[in-house]
Design an enzyme around this catalytic site. Structure first.
Site, PDB file in Angstrom:
ATOM      1  N   GLN A 105       0.855  -1.196   0.000  1.00  0.00           N
ATOM      2  CA  GLN A 105       0.000   0.000   0.000  1.00  0.00           C
ATOM      3  C   GLN A 105       0.892   1.248   0.000  1.00  0.00           C
ATOM      4  O   GLN A 105       0.404   2.363  -0.157  1.00  0.00           O
ATOM      5  CB  GLN A 105      -0.909   0.019   1.230  1.00  0.00           C
ATOM      6  CG  GLN A 105      -1.856  -1.164   1.331  1.00  0.00           C
ATOM      7  CD  GLN A 105      -2.563  -1.195   2.669  1.00  0.00           C
ATOM      8  OE1 GLN A 105      -3.691  -0.691   2.817  1.00  0.00           O
ATOM      9  NE2 GLN A 105      -1.904  -1.767   3.653  1.00  0.00           N
ATOM     10  N   ASN A 106       2.182   1.024   0.219  1.00  0.00           N
ATOM     11  CA  ASN A 106       3.110   2.147   0.363  1.00  0.00           C
ATOM     12  C   ASN A 106       3.496   2.701  -1.006  1.00  0.00           C
ATOM     13  O   ASN A 106       3.543   1.988  -1.998  1.00  0.00           O
ATOM     14  CB  ASN A 106       4.366   1.709   1.132  1.00  0.00           C
ATOM     15  CG  ASN A 106       4.024   1.224   2.543  1.00  0.00           C
ATOM     16  OD1 ASN A 106       2.960   1.567   3.056  1.00  0.00           O
ATOM     17  ND2 ASN A 106       4.895   0.410   3.120  1.00  0.00           N
ATOM     18  N   ASP A 108       6.352   4.600  -1.389  1.00  0.00           N
ATOM     19  CA  ASP A 108       7.736   5.080  -1.265  1.00  0.00           C
ATOM     20  C   ASP A 108       8.732   4.351  -2.162  1.00  0.00           C
ATOM     21  O   ASP A 108       9.881   4.764  -2.280  1.00  0.00           O
ATOM     22  CB  ASP A 108       8.195   5.018   0.213  1.00  0.00           C
ATOM     23  CG  ASP A 108       8.001   3.630   0.851  1.00  0.00           C
ATOM     24  OD1 ASP A 108       7.687   3.572   2.049  1.00  0.00           O
ATOM     25  OD2 ASP A 108       8.142   2.607   0.122  1.00  0.00           O
ATOM     26  N   HIS A 123      -1.394   1.254  -4.360  1.00  0.00           N
ATOM     27  CA  HIS A 123      -1.744   2.679  -4.185  1.00  0.00           C
ATOM     28  C   HIS A 123      -0.839   3.585  -5.003  1.00  0.00           C
ATOM     29  O   HIS A 123      -0.797   4.790  -4.784  1.00  0.00           O
ATOM     30  CB  HIS A 123      -1.709   3.055  -2.696  1.00  0.00           C
ATOM     31  CG  HIS A 123      -2.838   2.449  -1.913  1.00  0.00           C
ATOM     32  ND1 HIS A 123      -2.888   2.427  -0.546  1.00  0.00           N
ATOM     33  CD2 HIS A 123      -3.965   1.834  -2.338  1.00  0.00           C
ATOM     34  CE1 HIS A 123      -4.004   1.813  -0.153  1.00  0.00           C
ATOM     35  NE2 HIS A 123      -4.674   1.439  -1.215  1.00  0.00           N
ATOM     36  N   THR A 192       0.248  -2.690   8.737  1.00  0.00           N
ATOM     37  CA  THR A 192      -0.963  -2.049   8.230  1.00  0.00           C
ATOM     38  C   THR A 192      -2.083  -2.164   9.249  1.00  0.00           C
ATOM     39  O   THR A 192      -2.199  -3.142   9.985  1.00  0.00           O
ATOM     40  CB  THR A 192      -1.418  -2.629   6.870  1.00  0.00           C
ATOM     41  OG1 THR A 192      -2.590  -1.929   6.428  1.00  0.00           O
ATOM     42  CG2 THR A 192      -1.706  -4.121   6.954  1.00  0.00           C
ATOM     43  N   SER A 193      -2.929  -1.112   9.262  1.00  0.00           N
ATOM     44  CA  SER A 193      -4.073  -1.089  10.193  1.00  0.00           C
ATOM     45  C   SER A 193      -5.328  -1.620   9.506  1.00  0.00           C
ATOM     46  O   SER A 193      -6.405  -1.620  10.110  1.00  0.00           O
ATOM     47  CB  SER A 193      -4.322   0.355  10.655  1.00  0.00           C
ATOM     48  OG  SER A 193      -4.663   1.164   9.511  1.00  0.00           O
ATOM     49  N   ALA A 235       8.445  -4.791  12.318  1.00  0.00           N
ATOM     50  CA  ALA A 235       8.775  -5.477  11.059  1.00  0.00           C
ATOM     51  C   ALA A 235      10.259  -5.823  10.961  1.00  0.00           C
ATOM     52  O   ALA A 235      10.641  -6.947  10.611  1.00  0.00           O
ATOM     53  CB  ALA A 235       8.374  -4.582   9.887  1.00  0.00           C
TER      54      ALA A 235
HETATM   55  N1  APR Z   1       6.459  -2.653  12.363  1.00  0.00           N
HETATM   56  C1  APR Z   1       5.239  -3.149  12.029  1.00  0.00           C
HETATM   57  N2  APR Z   1       4.083  -2.448  12.132  1.00  0.00           N
HETATM   58  C2  APR Z   1       4.177  -1.192  12.605  1.00  0.00           C
HETATM   59  C3  APR Z   1       5.410  -0.591  12.989  1.00  0.00           C
HETATM   60  C4  APR Z   1       6.590  -1.388  12.855  1.00  0.00           C
HETATM   61  N3  APR Z   1       7.796  -0.918  13.202  1.00  0.00           N
HETATM   62  N4  APR Z   1       5.154   0.677  13.425  1.00  0.00           N
HETATM   63  C5  APR Z   1       3.818   0.856  13.317  1.00  0.00           C
HETATM   64  N5  APR Z   1       3.226  -0.263  12.840  1.00  0.00           N
HETATM   65  C6  APR Z   1       1.811  -0.496  12.547  1.00  0.00           C
HETATM   66  C7  APR Z   1       0.830   0.283  13.399  1.00  0.00           C
HETATM   67  O1  APR Z   1       0.520  -0.444  14.586  1.00  0.00           O
HETATM   68  C8  APR Z   1      -0.386   0.369  12.460  1.00  0.00           C
HETATM   69  O2  APR Z   1      -1.242  -0.749  12.670  1.00  0.00           O
HETATM   70  O3  APR Z   1       1.592  -0.033  11.230  1.00  0.00           O
HETATM   71  C9  APR Z   1       0.214   0.306  11.064  1.00  0.00           C
HETATM   72  C10 APR Z   1       0.136   1.608  10.285  1.00  0.00           C
HETATM   73  O4  APR Z   1      -1.211   1.863  10.003  1.00  0.00           O
HETATM   74  P1  APR Z   1      -1.613   3.143   9.099  1.00  0.00           P
HETATM   75  O5  APR Z   1      -0.873   4.339   9.575  1.00  0.00           O
HETATM   76  O6  APR Z   1      -3.114   3.180   9.049  1.00  0.00           O
HETATM   77  O7  APR Z   1      -1.027   2.799   7.650  1.00  0.00           O
HETATM   78  P2  APR Z   1      -1.652   1.841   6.534  1.00  0.00           P
HETATM   79  O8  APR Z   1      -2.354   0.682   7.134  1.00  0.00           O
HETATM   80  O9  APR Z   1      -0.573   1.559   5.575  1.00  0.00           O
HETATM   81  O10 APR Z   1      -2.726   2.794   5.816  1.00  0.00           O
HETATM   82  C11 APR Z   1      -3.394   2.254   4.697  1.00  0.00           C
HETATM   83  O11 APR Z   1      -4.360   4.415   4.254  1.00  0.00           O
HETATM   84  O12 APR Z   1      -4.064   6.688   4.156  1.00  0.00           O
HETATM   85  C12 APR Z   1      -4.171   5.551   3.387  1.00  0.00           C
HETATM   86  O13 APR Z   1      -3.237   5.233   1.266  1.00  0.00           O
HETATM   87  C13 APR Z   1      -2.897   5.334   2.617  1.00  0.00           C
HETATM   88  O14 APR Z   1      -1.838   3.235   2.071  1.00  0.00           O
HETATM   89  C14 APR Z   1      -2.382   3.985   3.134  1.00  0.00           C
HETATM   90  C15 APR Z   1      -3.646   3.337   3.690  1.00  0.00           C
END
Ligand code: APR
Length: 249
Positions: A105-106, A108, A123, A192-193, A235
């Site tokens: 989903q990243n 970067d 994405h 991911t959340s 991770a």
């Molecule tokens: N290792 C593993 N997981 C981690 C770490 C780490 N070091 N640090 C944080 N996390 C977890 C958090 O607990 C959280 O559950 O990563 C997750 C990040 O969640 P979000 O900030 O919601 O990111 P993401 O799930 O990628 O968002 C999905 O939302 O805004 C849109 O398009 C954007 O792709 C993104 C999508």
């Protein structure tokens, strides 16, 4: 939820023919890229995504979206893939899978930079711009392009080649991601959340198609109950330890 030892997870990976790693912003946290929803540092806890990352916001005020995303791109360009990315690239070499796919989903670009070969960016990417009308114009996003500009081929607006809120995902890329999820033997979900659909549905399809779903996240999520294993770890720590275990065979 059974506790999964590193040995048992390593055996699952060694026996798998098709492995998928599904990643979110938490994987890049160790590179110094803020996640979207984590506490005070979460990007969406500090700026309204509708204003800086939605297609309505872009059409309303292209300069605002362009400058916010360019700032994020400058940070991404300044940082590097972290040990978690490097370990996932190493995992592809260590496991004997006939198919190893990263679905991210990243935006970067760090998975490809770390060395993974088969990466599906559901994405899009912050490293490219394209014609909003899909006329075919696209180019790498050079930081000197500090202002939005019109497509040189058709005159429509040019915009970053990433999926903004309110937009559909690229059908071809998502269909490939769905096919990989439905055929996976082992499906890792890392960082991911599971907040944003339809990407968040991929692990559910994997689970109900018979994959072993392994979540890697320091915190519980809405998928933790459904996952076969939910590893409370960062991770970098987990994937580095898994690669060391696989390399010791
Ligand atoms: N290792 C593993 N997981 C981690 C770490 C780490 N070091 N640090 C944080 N996390 C977890 C958090 O607990 C959280 O559950 O990563 C997750 C990040 O969640 P979000 O900030 O919601 O990111 P993401 O799930 O990628 O968002 C999905 O939302 O805004 C849109 O398009 C954007 O792709 C993104 C999508």
């Amino acid at each position: 939820m059974p506790a999964a030892s590193l040995d048992s997870l390593a055996s699952m990976v060694q026996a798998a023919r098709r492995v998928v790693v599904f990643s979110g912003a938490g994987l890049s946290a160790d590179s110094g890229i803020p996640t979207f929803r984590d506490g005070a540092t979460g990007l969406w806890n500090n700026v309204d995504p509708d204003e800086v990352a939605s297609i309505q916001g872009f059409l309303r005020n292209p300069r605002r979206v362009w400058s916010w995303l360019l700032e994020l791109k400058a940070l991404v360009d300044d940082r590097r893939p972290n040990p978690g990315h490097l370990a996932i690239a190493r995992l592809e070499e260590l496991c004997a899978a006939s198919r190893f796919t990263v679905i991210t989903q990243n935006i970067d670009g760090y998975h490809a930079l770390a060395g993974n070969q088969d990466v599906l960016e559901v994405h899009g990417t912050i490293h490219r711009v394209r014609c909003h009308r899909h006329c075919g114009y696209a180019s790498s996003w050079d930081q000197t392009a500090s202002e939005p500009f019109a497509c040189p081929d058709c005159g429509a607006p040019v915009r970053p080649d990433l999926v903004m809120f309110g937009e559909m995902l690229d059908e071809e890329v998502f269909a490939a991601a769905q096919a990989c999820s439905l055929n996976a033997d082992v499906f890792f979900c890392v960082g991911t959340s599971f907040t944003v659909q339809p990407a968040a549905h991929l692990p559910v399809w994997a689970k109900y198609s018979g994959a072993t779903v392994i979540e890697v996240n320091p915190h519980p999520t809405s998928l933790s109950e459904a996952a076969d294993y939910s590893i409370r770890s960062g991770a970098s720590q987990f994937f580095s330890a898994l690669c060391s275990r696989l390399a010791s065979d």
